[in-house]
Design a protein around this motif. Structure first.
Motif, PDB file in Angstrom:
ATOM      1  N   TYR A  52      78.210   2.320  45.695  1.00  0.00           N
ATOM      2  CA  TYR A  52      79.281   2.060  46.609  1.00  0.00           C
ATOM      3  C   TYR A  52      79.666   0.607  46.469  1.00  0.00           C
ATOM      4  O   TYR A  52      78.999  -0.355  46.186  1.00  0.00           O
ATOM      5  CB  TYR A  52      79.186   2.389  48.174  1.00  0.00           C
ATOM      6  CG  TYR A  52      78.859   3.800  48.224  1.00  0.00           C
ATOM      7  CD1 TYR A  52      79.564   4.553  48.732  1.00  0.00           C
ATOM      8  CD2 TYR A  52      77.407   4.263  48.431  1.00  0.00           C
ATOM      9  CE1 TYR A  52      79.331   5.970  48.952  1.00  0.00           C
ATOM     10  CE2 TYR A  52      77.123   5.680  48.455  1.00  0.00           C
ATOM     11  CZ  TYR A  52      78.122   6.581  49.119  1.00  0.00           C
ATOM     12  OH  TYR A  52      77.822   7.684  49.078  1.00  0.00           O
ATOM     13  N   LEU A  53      81.170   0.404  46.459  1.00  0.00           N
ATOM     14  CA  LEU A  53      81.647  -0.955  46.835  1.00  0.00           C
ATOM     15  C   LEU A  53      80.754  -1.645  47.927  1.00  0.00           C
ATOM     16  O   LEU A  53      80.764  -1.355  48.967  1.00  0.00           O
ATOM     17  CB  LEU A  53      83.029  -1.118  46.864  1.00  0.00           C
ATOM     18  CG  LEU A  53      84.090  -2.507  46.727  1.00  0.00           C
ATOM     19  CD1 LEU A  53      83.651  -2.951  45.176  1.00  0.00           C
ATOM     20  CD2 LEU A  53      85.286  -1.944  46.888  1.00  0.00           C
ATOM     21  N   GLU A  54      80.528  -3.082  47.703  1.00  0.00           N
ATOM     22  CA  GLU A  54      80.054  -3.656  48.694  1.00  0.00           C
ATOM     23  C   GLU A  54      80.969  -3.854  49.690  1.00  0.00           C
ATOM     24  O   GLU A  54      82.060  -4.242  49.688  1.00  0.00           O
ATOM     25  CB  GLU A  54      79.353  -5.110  48.036  1.00  0.00           C
ATOM     26  CG  GLU A  54      78.465  -5.762  49.388  1.00  0.00           C
ATOM     27  CD  GLU A  54      78.024  -7.121  48.463  1.00  0.00           C
ATOM     28  OE1 GLU A  54      77.546  -7.961  49.353  1.00  0.00           O
ATOM     29  OE2 GLU A  54      78.306  -7.408  47.428  1.00  0.00           O
ATOM     30  N   PRO A  55      80.198  -3.759  51.184  1.00  0.00           N
ATOM     31  CA  PRO A  55      81.469  -3.765  52.188  1.00  0.00           C
ATOM     32  C   PRO A  55      81.826  -5.212  52.380  1.00  0.00           C
ATOM     33  O   PRO A  55      80.929  -6.346  52.110  1.00  0.00           O
ATOM     34  CB  PRO A  55      80.475  -3.512  53.515  1.00  0.00           C
ATOM     35  CG  PRO A  55      78.999  -3.553  53.049  1.00  0.00           C
ATOM     36  CD  PRO A  55      79.038  -3.224  51.543  1.00  0.00           C
ATOM     37  N   GLY A  56      82.932  -5.454  52.752  1.00  0.00           N
ATOM     38  CA  GLY A  56      83.333  -6.737  53.100  1.00  0.00           C
ATOM     39  C   GLY A  56      84.865  -6.878  52.977  1.00  0.00           C
ATOM     40  O   GLY A  56      85.569  -5.760  53.004  1.00  0.00           O
ATOM     41  N   SER A  57      85.402  -8.063  52.742  1.00  0.00           N
ATOM     42  CA  SER A  57      86.918  -8.321  52.533  1.00  0.00           C
ATOM     43  C   SER A  57      87.219  -8.774  51.302  1.00  0.00           C
ATOM     44  O   SER A  57      86.716  -9.463  50.697  1.00  0.00           O
ATOM     45  CB  SER A  57      87.645  -9.343  53.571  1.00  0.00           C
ATOM     46  OG  SER A  57      87.074 -10.305  53.507  1.00  0.00           O
ATOM     47  N   GLY A  84      84.526  -0.556  54.373  1.00  0.00           N
ATOM     48  CA  GLY A  84      83.129  -0.434  55.179  1.00  0.00           C
ATOM     49  C   GLY A  84      82.296  -0.224  54.431  1.00  0.00           C
ATOM     50  O   GLY A  84      82.252   0.091  53.151  1.00  0.00           O
ATOM     51  N   GLU A  85      81.049  -0.132  55.120  1.00  0.00           N
ATOM     52  CA  GLU A  85      79.832   0.533  54.562  1.00  0.00           C
ATOM     53  C   GLU A  85      80.083   1.771  53.837  1.00  0.00           C
ATOM     54  O   GLU A  85      80.411   2.905  54.530  1.00  0.00           O
ATOM     55  CB  GLU A  85      78.829   0.347  55.623  1.00  0.00           C
ATOM     56  CG  GLU A  85      77.331   0.638  55.159  1.00  0.00           C
ATOM     57  CD  GLU A  85      76.651  -0.574  54.218  1.00  0.00           C
ATOM     58  OE1 GLU A  85      75.938  -0.053  53.353  1.00  0.00           O
ATOM     59  OE2 GLU A  85      76.959  -1.495  54.703  1.00  0.00           O
ATOM     60  N   LYS A  86      79.668   1.825  52.667  1.00  0.00           N
ATOM     61  CA  LYS A  86      79.895   3.496  51.980  1.00  0.00           C
ATOM     62  C   LYS A  86      81.297   3.974  52.187  1.00  0.00           C
ATOM     63  O   LYS A  86      81.572   5.014  52.047  1.00  0.00           O
ATOM     64  CB  LYS A  86      78.734   4.455  52.470  1.00  0.00           C
ATOM     65  CG  LYS A  86      77.231   4.157  52.311  1.00  0.00           C
ATOM     66  CD  LYS A  86      76.532   4.978  52.569  1.00  0.00           C
ATOM     67  CE  LYS A  86      74.833   4.719  52.277  1.00  0.00           C
ATOM     68  NZ  LYS A  86      74.194   5.612  52.639  1.00  0.00           N
ATOM     69  N   GLY A  87      82.264   2.815  52.097  1.00  0.00           N
ATOM     70  CA  GLY A  87      83.653   3.024  52.230  1.00  0.00           C
ATOM     71  C   GLY A  87      84.316   3.650  50.983  1.00  0.00           C
ATOM     72  O   GLY A  87      85.409   4.253  50.827  1.00  0.00           O
TER      73      GLY A  87
END
Length: 271
Positions: A129-134, A118-121
């Motif tokens: 932060y890791l970029e959101p996505g799969s 997720g966003e800022k997950g």
């Protein structure tokens, strides 16, 4: 014939090269990696920190404290925690044949692991932060690679019949399986072996999450084709589990004395 001066120059050059090369590699590593020589972020792939083989929590304590946890704090996981979770799920434990953390019928290894971030997950050191996505997990390289970019949690939540923990967790691990890898060897019986393996993977995630002070829950109620589309999996990758992971609002701890008292009470009842 080589003169004494030339010979000494050759020896000196060789020694200096031996000393300088490792230093250059170290300096290059410091430039390339932001958090020690573990995390490398490329355009589409992230080389994860190497998994730790010794933790702070015993297996017995992880078993005792394992619970299905659905309420999470609004806090991210670290890339180190993600690395450990993915390795525990399906990482490499033998370096000749590439055997994995989960037992597999005939070592056919039908599973493919994805993680929805997720966003800022997920934090990555000082980089943010890791970029959101799969992302798809490559266990041999211990690496995750982007499949789809963007915030996908709400879509995954809808596909999971609006189970809130899928929406609120910073990440969800999605276990998919390729039945043909096992059924081509074992026929229809292989379907059972695949589902058994999914259970092994789920328990690995549960125990590692518990050992890290995290919480998770195995979700099996979802719309398969929608989940497949959301994470960007190919047609042959069939979703089997969604396992949201986060920091528990209320961690569970089993008291050893309470366990012993419970056992003694039930022994008395059965006599």
């Amino acid at each position: 014939m080589v003169s004494r001066r030339v010979f000494l120059q050759l020896i000196t050059t060789s020694i200096m090269a031996t000393l300088v090369t490792p230093l250059a590699l170290i300096l290059h590593a410091k430039r390339t990696y932001k958090r020690g020589p573990e995390v490398r972020v490329g355009e589409d792939c992230i080389d994860l920190p190497p998994p730790r083989l010794d933790g702070d929590v015993s297996l017995e304590r992880s078993l005792a404290n394992r619970r299905s946890i659905r309420d999470y704090l609004d806090e991210p996981l670290s890339i180190e925690e993600v690395s450990q979770l993915l390795w525990a799920a399906y990482g490499i434990t033998e370096t000749i044949h590439g055997f994995k953390t989960s037992p597999s019928a005939g070592a056919t290894y039908p599973a493919e692991i994805y993680i929805v971030v997720g966003e800022k997950g997920v934090t990555i050191g000082d980089e943010g932060y890791l970029e959101p996505g799969s992302y798809h997990y490559n266990p041999h390289a211990h690496r995750i690679c982007v499949v789809k970019k963007g915030e996908l949690r709400h879509e995954l939540y809808k596909a999971a019949l609006e189970q809130e923990w899928v929406l609120k967790a910073p990440v969800s691990i999605v276990v998919t399986v390729v039945f043909e890898r096992t059924t081509r060897r074992y026929g229809e019986r292989g379907i059972r072996y695949v589902w058994i393996e999914v259970g092994h993977i789920g328990q690995n995630i549960y125990l590692q999450a518990t050992a890290l002070g995290l919480g998770t829950v195995a979700v099996g109620a979802f719309l398969d084709e929608q989940v497949k589309k959301i994470i960007g999996a190919p047609e042959s990758h069939n979703p089997a589990y969604i396992m949201p992971v986060g920091r528990p609002v209320t961690p569970y701890t089993l008291d050893e004395r309470e366990l012993h008292a419970y056992i003694m009470a039930h022994r008395e009842k059965s006599t």
